[in-house]
Design an enzyme around this catalytic site. Structure first.
Site, PDB file in Angstrom:
ATOM      1  N   GLU A  76      68.401 -27.542 -14.934  1.00  0.00           N
ATOM      2  CA  GLU A  76      68.363 -28.005 -16.434  1.00  0.00           C
ATOM      3  C   GLU A  76      69.221 -27.257 -17.471  1.00  0.00           C
ATOM      4  O   GLU A  76      69.538 -27.463 -18.443  1.00  0.00           O
ATOM      5  CB  GLU A  76      66.941 -27.613 -16.883  1.00  0.00           C
ATOM      6  CG  GLU A  76      66.060 -28.377 -16.082  1.00  0.00           C
ATOM      7  CD  GLU A  76      65.914 -30.041 -16.679  1.00  0.00           C
ATOM      8  OE1 GLU A  76      66.028 -30.193 -17.950  1.00  0.00           O
ATOM      9  OE2 GLU A  76      65.615 -30.910 -15.712  1.00  0.00           O
ATOM     10  N   TYR A  83      63.036 -25.173 -22.408  1.00  0.00           N
ATOM     11  CA  TYR A  83      62.965 -24.765 -21.284  1.00  0.00           C
ATOM     12  C   TYR A  83      64.014 -24.026 -20.842  1.00  0.00           C
ATOM     13  O   TYR A  83      64.524 -23.025 -20.027  1.00  0.00           O
ATOM     14  CB  TYR A  83      62.345 -25.664 -20.087  1.00  0.00           C
ATOM     15  CG  TYR A  83      62.479 -25.366 -18.650  1.00  0.00           C
ATOM     16  CD1 TYR A  83      61.338 -24.513 -18.038  1.00  0.00           C
ATOM     17  CD2 TYR A  83      63.377 -25.862 -17.986  1.00  0.00           C
ATOM     18  CE1 TYR A  83      61.486 -24.075 -16.623  1.00  0.00           C
ATOM     19  CE2 TYR A  83      63.283 -25.871 -16.686  1.00  0.00           C
ATOM     20  CZ  TYR A  83      62.627 -24.968 -16.152  1.00  0.00           C
ATOM     21  OH  TYR A  83      62.572 -24.543 -14.524  1.00  0.00           O
ATOM     22  N   SER A  97      67.895 -22.458 -13.009  1.00  0.00           N
ATOM     23  CA  SER A  97      67.511 -24.262 -13.038  1.00  0.00           C
ATOM     24  C   SER A  97      68.679 -24.979 -13.378  1.00  0.00           C
ATOM     25  O   SER A  97      69.287 -24.532 -14.191  1.00  0.00           O
ATOM     26  CB  SER A  97      66.317 -24.382 -13.769  1.00  0.00           C
ATOM     27  OG  SER A  97      66.273 -25.622 -14.198  1.00  0.00           O
TER      28      SER A  97
HETATM   29  P1  NDP Z   1      55.305 -24.025 -10.665  1.00  0.00           P
HETATM   30  O1  NDP Z   1      55.133 -24.565 -12.123  1.00  0.00           O
HETATM   31  O2  NDP Z   1      54.664 -24.865  -9.596  1.00  0.00           O
HETATM   32  O3  NDP Z   1      54.883 -22.783 -10.943  1.00  0.00           O
HETATM   33  C1  NDP Z   1      54.848 -21.835 -11.687  1.00  0.00           C
HETATM   34  C2  NDP Z   1      54.242 -20.755 -11.429  1.00  0.00           C
HETATM   35  O4  NDP Z   1      53.959 -19.643 -12.409  1.00  0.00           O
HETATM   36  C3  NDP Z   1      52.744 -20.963 -11.274  1.00  0.00           C
HETATM   37  O5  NDP Z   1      52.137 -20.201 -10.211  1.00  0.00           O
HETATM   38  C4  NDP Z   1      52.222 -20.156 -12.688  1.00  0.00           C
HETATM   39  O6  NDP Z   1      50.583 -20.086 -12.383  1.00  0.00           O
HETATM   40  C5  NDP Z   1      52.925 -19.170 -13.081  1.00  0.00           C
HETATM   41  N1  NDP Z   1      52.912 -18.686 -14.384  1.00  0.00           N
HETATM   42  C6  NDP Z   1      52.920 -19.560 -15.509  1.00  0.00           C
HETATM   43  N2  NDP Z   1      52.891 -18.671 -16.331  1.00  0.00           N
HETATM   44  C7  NDP Z   1      52.789 -17.404 -16.056  1.00  0.00           C
HETATM   45  C8  NDP Z   1      52.610 -16.179 -16.826  1.00  0.00           C
HETATM   46  N3  NDP Z   1      52.825 -16.153 -18.025  1.00  0.00           N
HETATM   47  N4  NDP Z   1      52.655 -15.115 -16.002  1.00  0.00           N
HETATM   48  C9  NDP Z   1      52.762 -15.163 -14.653  1.00  0.00           C
HETATM   49  N5  NDP Z   1      52.789 -16.340 -13.948  1.00  0.00           N
HETATM   50  C10 NDP Z   1      52.896 -17.523 -14.738  1.00  0.00           C
HETATM   51  O7  NDP Z   1      56.844 -24.174 -10.339  1.00  0.00           O
HETATM   52  P2  NDP Z   1      57.701 -24.302  -9.042  1.00  0.00           P
HETATM   53  O8  NDP Z   1      57.082 -23.582  -7.893  1.00  0.00           O
HETATM   54  O9  NDP Z   1      58.275 -25.488  -8.725  1.00  0.00           O
HETATM   55  O10 NDP Z   1      59.187 -23.516  -9.454  1.00  0.00           O
HETATM   56  C11 NDP Z   1      59.077 -22.170  -9.342  1.00  0.00           C
HETATM   57  C12 NDP Z   1      60.163 -21.675 -10.178  1.00  0.00           C
HETATM   58  O11 NDP Z   1      61.433 -22.052  -9.950  1.00  0.00           O
HETATM   59  C13 NDP Z   1      59.893 -21.841 -11.662  1.00  0.00           C
HETATM   60  O12 NDP Z   1      60.406 -20.820 -12.572  1.00  0.00           O
HETATM   61  C14 NDP Z   1      60.691 -23.022 -12.059  1.00  0.00           C
HETATM   62  O13 NDP Z   1      60.807 -22.937 -13.615  1.00  0.00           O
HETATM   63  C15 NDP Z   1      61.944 -22.706 -11.312  1.00  0.00           C
HETATM   64  N6  NDP Z   1      62.526 -24.005 -10.697  1.00  0.00           N
HETATM   65  C16 NDP Z   1      61.923 -25.112 -10.270  1.00  0.00           C
HETATM   66  C17 NDP Z   1      62.341 -26.228  -9.830  1.00  0.00           C
HETATM   67  C18 NDP Z   1      61.736 -27.237  -9.127  1.00  0.00           C
HETATM   68  O14 NDP Z   1      62.362 -28.446  -9.110  1.00  0.00           O
HETATM   69  N7  NDP Z   1      60.556 -27.128  -8.838  1.00  0.00           N
HETATM   70  C19 NDP Z   1      64.080 -26.640  -9.997  1.00  0.00           C
HETATM   71  C20 NDP Z   1      64.699 -25.287 -10.911  1.00  0.00           C
HETATM   72  C21 NDP Z   1      63.909 -24.104 -11.139  1.00  0.00           C
HETATM   73  P3  NDP Z   1      49.474 -21.094 -12.832  1.00  0.00           P
HETATM   74  O15 NDP Z   1      49.571 -22.058 -11.849  1.00  0.00           O
HETATM   75  O16 NDP Z   1      48.084 -20.079 -12.846  1.00  0.00           O
HETATM   76  O17 NDP Z   1      49.829 -21.589 -14.190  1.00  0.00           O
END
Ligand code: NDP
Length: 345
Positions: free
Chosen positions: A145, A167, A143
């Protein structure tokens, strides 16, 4: 860990006997999130068989396009078994506790899932490859961040990290471990350092979606006010659909590497408000309150991507502008608000 879909086992057994009919198999962690949705779409379009890992706390939640498996990155014990079962060619680690603000309240949990979780998965992939002799490519969702209090602008793959939240610290740990597994074990492991990307599927607690959701509801008379934090916070915002394509391109390249992905344009929350509210023929100044409770203990500086390496090497380009993104989200959430109105929500 058993699959919630029995049909999967049948398909899997068939495949083990004669694997050739399946072109490529992908496993996505965080499959129920925004990027998981768009990546699934993209991979299915490319002919992949797509498997998704979803946390136990979401039983029954389903995405019919995917073969779903329960699993949690805080529990590494099932990951190797899952890899043996699925035999993926590509693993996309999108799972994370991804709310930056919440990470200040849950720093240890965030470190465990977002940081150590990636290590658990990397180690599971390494052991699976060692035992089976199979070759698996790995993608880590890093990220912008991580740049935090930026040391130079725009930021590229060589810009030093200066995290400003638990984070971001967790993401740096996962990022460095991905690099370490690539260098120490020769794994095909890539990190995409993605700048903010949004869509109608963005979680409703993220600021862009909070704005479009509220604007739609204000437009139809279901909501009166919207409370936000720092309106001057600025980000490089792109469209999630463009960014998952970059993830895939990284794994199709000859060599594993890390890439910055972003638009190269920075806009403030104020500008996003302008785009969305004026598109809906509203003036946001009439509805928005600034509430210090939404300010972060430490804010990142103005971040802006230098994605020239991805453009040069992967031939990746963003296709959706800031204005188009704001309007796409506003259209979607206006429709949602009209539905809410009909349902009396
Ligand atoms: P979301 O928050 O929409 O999705 C995160 C996912 O991780 C959800 O499906 C969630 O499940 C799952 N999750 C959370 N905790 C756990 C766990 N303990 N074990 C397994 N699964 C888990 O994020 P995005 O789709 O927007 O982003 C995808 C990735 O990219 C993330 O890692 C994010 O940090 C990273 N990222 C995103 C950016 C953005 O602007 N969107 C920018 C840079 C990086 P549930 O829904 O059930 O909680």
């Amino acid at each position: 860990m058993t699959s919630p879909q029995n049909v999967y086992h049948t398909i899997n057994r068939t495949r083990q006997k004669g694997r050739s009919y399946v072109s490529q198999i992908a496993l996505i962690t965080g499959a129920s999130g925004q990027d998981g949705w768009y990546l699934t779409d993209w991979l299915i379009g490319q002919g992949y068989e797509v498997h998704g890992l979803i946390p136990c706390r979401a039983p029954g939640s389903g995405d019919a396009r995917l073969r779903l498996h329960y699993g949690d990155l805080s529990d590494g014990s099932n990951l190797i078994q899952l890899l043996d079962e699925i035999q993926p060619d590509e693993v996309y680690n999108l799972a994370a506790q991804s709310y930056v603000g919440l990470s200040f309240e849950l720093p240890v949990y965030t470190g465990d899932v977002t940081g150590l979780g990636a290590l658990r998965l990397l180690e599971a992939v390494r052991l699976h490859m060692k035992r089976t002799g199979r070759f698996v490519k790995f993608y880590q969702a890093s990220s912008s961040e991580m740049f935090g209090k930026v040391e130079e602008s725009p930021q590229n793959e060589r810009t030093p990290f200066h995290p400003r939240s638990p984070y971001a610290c967790a993401k740096i740990y996962a990022h460095l471990q991905t690099m370490n597994y690539r260098e120490a074990y020769g794994m095909f492991a890539c990190s995409g350092i993605l700048f903010n990307h949004e869509s109608p599927r963005r979680g409703e607690n993220f600021v862009t979606r909070k704005i479009t959701r509220a604007a739609g509801r204000i437009k139809v008379g279901l909501q009166e006010r919207l409370s936000l934090g720092n309106l001057d916070a600025s980000r490089d915002w792109g469209f999630a659909g463009d960014y998952v394509r970059a993830m895939w391109l990284m794994l199709q390249h000859d060599k594993p590497d890390d890439y910055v992905i972003g638009t190269g344009e920075t806009h403030s929350i104020r500008e996003f408000l302008d785009e969305v509210f004026s598109y809906l023929e509203l003036d946001w100044h009439d509805y928005v309150d600034v509430d210090p409770k939404y300010f972060r203990p430490a804010e990142v500086d103005i971040v802006c991507a230098d994605a020239s390496k991805a453009k040069r090497v992967l031939k990746w380009e963003p296709t959706i502008s800031f204005r188009e993104l704001a309007r796409m989200m506003a259209d979607h959430d206006l429709e949602l608000a009209q539905r809410d109105l009909r349902l009396g929500k």
